[in-house]
Design an enzyme around this catalytic site. Sequence first.
Site, PDB file in Angstrom:
ATOM      1  N   LYS A  53       0.226  -6.730   5.112  1.00 38.33           N
ATOM      2  CA  LYS A  53       0.820  -7.209   3.859  1.00 38.33           C
ATOM      3  C   LYS A  53       1.692  -8.430   4.115  1.00 38.33           C
ATOM      4  O   LYS A  53       1.619  -9.430   3.386  1.00 38.33           O
ATOM      5  CB  LYS A  53       1.628  -6.081   3.199  1.00 38.33           C
ATOM      6  CG  LYS A  53       0.733  -4.988   2.610  1.00 38.33           C
ATOM      7  CD  LYS A  53       1.485  -3.733   2.176  1.00 38.33           C
ATOM      8  CE  LYS A  53       0.482  -2.662   1.750  1.00 38.33           C
ATOM      9  NZ  LYS A  53       1.080  -1.379   1.387  1.00 38.33           N
ATOM     10  N   GLN A  97       6.768   1.448   1.679  1.00 40.60           N
ATOM     11  CA  GLN A  97       5.501   1.987   2.170  1.00 40.60           C
ATOM     12  C   GLN A  97       5.537   3.522   2.160  1.00 40.60           C
ATOM     13  O   GLN A  97       6.500   4.132   2.614  1.00 40.60           O
ATOM     14  CB  GLN A  97       5.226   1.461   3.590  1.00 40.60           C
ATOM     15  CG  GLN A  97       3.868   1.826   4.156  1.00 40.60           C
ATOM     16  CD  GLN A  97       2.696   1.177   3.421  1.00 40.60           C
ATOM     17  OE1 GLN A  97       2.828   0.106   2.827  1.00 40.60           O
ATOM     18  NE2 GLN A  97       1.552   1.826   3.451  1.00 40.60           N
ATOM     19  N   ASP A 120       4.008  -2.578  -6.663  1.00 41.26           N
ATOM     20  CA  ASP A 120       3.053  -1.504  -6.341  1.00 41.26           C
ATOM     21  C   ASP A 120       2.572  -0.808  -7.622  1.00 41.26           C
ATOM     22  O   ASP A 120       1.541  -0.135  -7.625  1.00 41.26           O
ATOM     23  CB  ASP A 120       3.739  -0.445  -5.473  1.00 41.26           C
ATOM     24  CG  ASP A 120       3.218  -0.407  -4.049  1.00 41.26           C
ATOM     25  OD1 ASP A 120       2.098  -0.886  -3.806  1.00 41.26           O
ATOM     26  OD2 ASP A 120       3.938   0.138  -3.182  1.00 41.26           O
TER      27      ASP A 120
END
Length: 286
Positions: A53, A97, A120
């Site tokens: 990422k 995460q 997200d």
Amino acid sequence: MTAQLIDGNALSKQLRAQVAADTAALKAQGLTPGLAVVLVGDNPASQVYVRNKVKACEEAGLHSVLEKYEATMSEADLLARVTALNNDSSIHGILVQLPLPAHIDAQKVIEAISPAKDVDGFHMASAGALMTGMPGFWPCTPYGCMKMLESIGYNLTGKHAVVIGRSNIVGKPMALMLLQQNATVTICHSGTQDLKAMTLQADVIVAAVGKRNVLTADMVKPGAVVLDVGMNRNDEGKLCGDVDFDGVKEVASYITPVPGGVGPMTITMLLVNTLESAQRALSDTH
Ligand code: GUN
């Protein structure tokens, strides 16, 4: 029939080039889009994901920060970091995460992220925005699937879409996105009695279970479009999806491979969301 591949690497390359161009334009106006990636603990898969990422951000010209913490970090300390990032004007996207260590309530952490920075798309406000058709951030993996359908010029209106899997991250948001594009949507899951009877009716099938061979050739209507969100290992340790690719590709009209299908699209849509967040921040100040 042999299906045409929907190449997630090629589509990602194209979309990331657009992100890079739009990022350069935003920078010329004095704003650099910024993503914060927070990793707690040393889950090996998560370490690879966060590295990819951050690398993708760098390649597209976005600013990124990677914050790594010990698995023993307290929930309160993590919540304090999220609050600090919420208040940091150089950061437009915050990604914590998952999975988090068991002593941390992941949902509580997600809800602490400002919905304006929830790239997200996991916050309740983001889920609610998707459900009601309001502006918000869409979860990256199903959003990437929609981009793949768009790339083949697929019109979902009136089509029957079957989603296999009902997770908050893929299955449920996927179903809502397909519905928004006027598909008739069926969600199948572990409690579904006759999966094959459902998938045989489908014009579009999205497999998002996390189990090999959930979808085999005998379960697919000729000409259907098949998107494979699975990420598994076969007996030889090779990466494979939820779909029996070799069998299904003989029946479907389009199919996504694993690897090189939906996978790269997830990070691409993260970049798209982060750029979008920065663009919204700029228009809020003008
Ligand atoms: N873990 C596995 N996939 C994801 C993702 O897309 N976002 C976050 N935050 N964690 C993940």
